[in-house]
Design an enzyme around this catalytic site. Structure first.
Site, PDB file in Angstrom:
ATOM      1  CD  GLU A 111     -14.698  48.997  19.049  1.00  0.00           C
ATOM      2  OE1 GLU A 111     -14.346  49.986  19.684  1.00  0.00           O
ATOM      3  OE2 GLU A 111     -14.860  48.997  17.810  1.00  0.00           O
ATOM      4  CB  CYS A 115     -14.895  49.982  13.942  1.00  0.00           C
ATOM      5  SG  CYS A 115     -15.797  50.772  15.278  1.00  0.00           S
ATOM      6  CG  HIS A 155     -16.701  51.679  10.169  1.00  0.00           C
ATOM      7  ND1 HIS A 155     -17.466  50.739  10.825  1.00  0.00           N
ATOM      8  CD2 HIS A 155     -16.390  52.616  11.094  1.00  0.00           C
ATOM      9  CE1 HIS A 155     -17.587  51.088  12.094  1.00  0.00           C
ATOM     10  NE2 HIS A 155     -16.949  52.224  12.279  1.00  0.00           N
TER      11      HIS A 155
HETATM   12  N1  COA Z   1     -32.590  68.021  10.908  1.00  0.00           N
HETATM   13  C1  COA Z   1     -31.637  67.494  10.091  1.00  0.00           C
HETATM   14  N2  COA Z   1     -30.311  67.446  10.429  1.00  0.00           N
HETATM   15  C2  COA Z   1     -29.960  67.926  11.632  1.00  0.00           C
HETATM   16  C3  COA Z   1     -30.899  68.470  12.522  1.00  0.00           C
HETATM   17  C4  COA Z   1     -32.280  68.518  12.121  1.00  0.00           C
HETATM   18  N3  COA Z   1     -33.219  69.004  12.899  1.00  0.00           N
HETATM   19  N4  COA Z   1     -30.248  68.859  13.638  1.00  0.00           N
HETATM   20  C5  COA Z   1     -28.912  68.573  13.459  1.00  0.00           C
HETATM   21  N5  COA Z   1     -28.761  68.014  12.234  1.00  0.00           N
HETATM   22  C6  COA Z   1     -27.514  67.532  11.635  1.00  0.00           C
HETATM   23  C7  COA Z   1     -26.337  68.425  11.872  1.00  0.00           C
HETATM   24  O1  COA Z   1     -26.298  69.471  10.925  1.00  0.00           O
HETATM   25  C8  COA Z   1     -25.183  67.440  11.710  1.00  0.00           C
HETATM   26  O2  COA Z   1     -24.973  67.199  10.343  1.00  0.00           O
HETATM   27  P1  COA Z   1     -23.472  67.135   9.739  1.00  0.00           P
HETATM   28  O3  COA Z   1     -22.757  66.054  10.483  1.00  0.00           O
HETATM   29  O4  COA Z   1     -23.704  66.819   8.299  1.00  0.00           O
HETATM   30  O5  COA Z   1     -22.852  68.458   9.990  1.00  0.00           O
HETATM   31  C9  COA Z   1     -25.750  66.154  12.285  1.00  0.00           C
HETATM   32  O6  COA Z   1     -27.171  66.314  12.323  1.00  0.00           O
HETATM   33  C10 COA Z   1     -25.300  65.851  13.687  1.00  0.00           C
HETATM   34  O7  COA Z   1     -25.572  66.970  14.462  1.00  0.00           O
HETATM   35  P2  COA Z   1     -24.510  67.484  15.532  1.00  0.00           P
HETATM   36  O8  COA Z   1     -25.082  68.607  16.292  1.00  0.00           O
HETATM   37  O9  COA Z   1     -23.209  67.698  14.853  1.00  0.00           O
HETATM   38  O10 COA Z   1     -24.469  66.159  16.447  1.00  0.00           O
HETATM   39  P3  COA Z   1     -23.801  65.863  17.809  1.00  0.00           P
HETATM   40  O11 COA Z   1     -22.939  66.944  18.302  1.00  0.00           O
HETATM   41  O12 COA Z   1     -24.893  65.360  18.677  1.00  0.00           O
HETATM   42  O13 COA Z   1     -22.785  64.638  17.437  1.00  0.00           O
HETATM   43  C11 COA Z   1     -22.089  62.482  16.655  1.00  0.00           C
HETATM   44  C12 COA Z   1     -23.173  63.571  16.594  1.00  0.00           C
HETATM   45  C13 COA Z   1     -22.399  61.415  15.640  1.00  0.00           C
HETATM   46  C14 COA Z   1     -20.727  63.099  16.320  1.00  0.00           C
HETATM   47  C15 COA Z   1     -22.077  61.890  18.106  1.00  0.00           C
HETATM   48  O14 COA Z   1     -23.292  61.219  18.296  1.00  0.00           O
HETATM   49  C16 COA Z   1     -20.941  60.923  18.356  1.00  0.00           C
HETATM   50  O15 COA Z   1     -19.848  61.343  18.747  1.00  0.00           O
HETATM   51  N6  COA Z   1     -21.167  59.620  18.155  1.00  0.00           N
HETATM   52  C17 COA Z   1     -20.109  58.619  18.241  1.00  0.00           C
HETATM   53  C18 COA Z   1     -19.388  58.571  16.913  1.00  0.00           C
HETATM   54  C19 COA Z   1     -18.444  57.423  16.819  1.00  0.00           C
HETATM   55  O16 COA Z   1     -18.812  56.318  17.163  1.00  0.00           O
HETATM   56  N7  COA Z   1     -17.211  57.666  16.345  1.00  0.00           N
HETATM   57  C20 COA Z   1     -16.215  56.643  16.275  1.00  0.00           C
HETATM   58  C21 COA Z   1     -16.405  55.606  15.266  1.00  0.00           C
HETATM   59  S1  COA Z   1     -15.973  56.004  13.609  1.00  0.00           S
END
Ligand code: COA
Length: 389
Positions: free
Chosen positions: A82, A114, A236
């Site tokens: 992609e 993916c 994945h």
């Molecule tokens: N210690 C441990 N865990 C922590 C933490 C800390 N200090 N702070 C946050 N977390 C956890 C949160 O609880 C959350 O866990 P959960 O998913 O089990 O609920 C996780 O870390 C992520 O935190 P969050 O605030 O939800 O992250 P974010 O809003 O920054 O988003 C993604 C994270 C992954 C969704 C974002 O990076 C993203 O969109 N990435 C792209 C994803 C992708 O490629 N999708 C398509 C392909 S399948």
């Protein structure tokens, strides 16, 4: 006829960003990245390390073991990506040239986020079944880019996996029966005009989990998921937490001992991905390499499940049987050395590499060689054409 993965290799850029450094730079708690997202490092490609170069370098890793007759029997080359380099010409044709493959074959590119790597693998298996005596080369290669300071920045990465698909494979024989579903969603996409992807991260997680549950239920109804006989279940992995969430949905529905076994093997399957980040099409297959190389207890005859998800969305759950002597086809020492030899970037270096771009006006641009030790690299742009070593 048994058909499946006969050889498998991967390549990844020689530079990485440590996610603790990224957390400090972005004012995040490192444990959010290390535990919450479940990643440790991400590979950072330079302009010379595009998907063509990485894909060809991954395939070169297995070509040392191929004799001329085997090379001549390859009738199909599929590059799944992609992160394509052209809207018209298939990246497979650049790779075909770099690898010196026979002209009497098909070379095409496949896209479905993916899931593309799995689409390529299944088409390749069907091709080999339909053309006894031939082989197919499938390369999944990607650069995951969301942007500096973007929500998805921590889930970037880069690399490629190459798989040779053949009769009587030496690594994994694919079962013909699988379950697959397609549904149009807008959870992740990259418009033609954008160098970076857009993701509705939480929505994407939801669709991934829904489609896994639907696949699993259907596979169950077809008798494909007898978990006592399932030695590993790979996912994945855009980031390891995503696959972990998928596996956790089974915690309350399968026996404890089976869940524990699948969890222990899942941990082996995420080891390499945690070091390089998201490889989009190649992530599931890097997980397979990680599992096979890092798990000492698997044996020939063991059955493995693989869940492939591509945003947009297509999801397939399929299965394979490990073949006698599969360990002889692996390269754990080489891969550990590859990962250990990488250069750690500072945040400034990472941001500078990330911000570099190819000319778009047709002028000549000599590309700085990101890795002189690699066989293939993008070396020049000129007249809107790409030139490779
Ligand atoms: N210690 C441990 N865990 C922590 C933490 C800390 N200090 N702070 C946050 N977390 C956890 C949160 O609880 C959350 O866990 P959960 O998913 O089990 O609920 C996780 O870390 C992520 O935190 P969050 O605030 O939800 O992250 P974010 O809003 O920054 O988003 C993604 C994270 C992954 C969704 C974002 O990076 C993203 O969109 N990435 C792209 C994803 C992708 O490629 N999708 C398509 C392909 S399948």
């Amino acid at each position: 006829m048994k058909v499946g993965i006969d050889r498998i290799e991967f390549s990844t850029p020689n530079r990485y960003l440590d996610l603790v450094d990224l957390a400090h730079a972005r004012g995040a708690d490192p444990n959010k990245y290390l535990i919450g997202i479940g990643q440790r490092k991400m590979a950072v490609p330079t302009l010379s390390q595009d998907i063509v170069a990485m894909g060809a370098n991954a395939a070169e890793g297995m070509f040392g073991g191929l004799d001329d007759k085997e090379k001549a029997s390859i009738g199909l080359l599929i590059v799944a990506t992609e992160s394509g380099v052209d809207q018209s010409k298939a990246s497979a044709l650049f790779v075909h040239d770099l690898l010196g493959l026979p002209s009497s074959m098909r070379a095409i590119e496949i896209k479905e986020a993916c899931y593309g790597g799995t689409a390529g693998l299944q088409l390749a298996a069907d091709f080999v079944r339909a053309h006894p005596g031939t082989k197919a080369l499938v390369i999944a290669a990607d650069i995951a880019r969301y942007g500096l300071n973007a929500g998805g920045e921590v889930t970037q990465g880069a690399g490629a996996v190459a798989m040779l698909v053949a009769e009587n494979p030496h690594i994994l024989a694919l079962e013909e029966r699988s379950v697959v579903r397609s549904r149009s969603t807008d959870d992740f996409w990259r418009p033609n005009y954008s160098a970076e992807a857009f993701a509705k991260g939480k929505y994407s997680e939801q669709v991934y989990l829904e489609m896994f549950a639907e696949d699993w239920r259907e596979a169950e109804s077809l008798g494909l998921t007898q978990v006592s006989g399932l030695q590993a279940l790979l996912f994945h992995i855009p980031f390891s937490k995503m696959g972990r969430k998928g596996l956790r949905t089974l915690e309350s529905v399968i026996p404890v001992s089976d869940y524990e076994r699948l969890t222990a093997r899942f941990e082996k399957g995420i080891m390499y991905g945690q070091e390089v980040g998201n490889l989009y099409t190649a992530s599931l297959y890097l997980s397979l390499i990680s599992l096979l190389e890092r798990d000492e207890s698997l044996c020939a005859g063991d059955r493995i499940g693989l869940f492939s998800y591509g945003s947009g969305s297509v999801a397939e759950l399929f299965f394979g049987i490990l073949q006698t002597g599969y360990r002889d086809r692996l390269n754990r020492t080489g891969h550990e050395a590859l990962l250990a030899a990488r250069q750690r970037l500072s945040i400034d270096e990472y941001e500078s590499i990330f911000s570099a771009s190819l000319v778009t006006d047709g002028s000549q641009q000599d590309i700085e060689d990101g890795d002189p030790a690699a066989l293939h690299a993008l070396i020049r742009m000129e007249g809107h054409e790409r030139f490779y070593r």
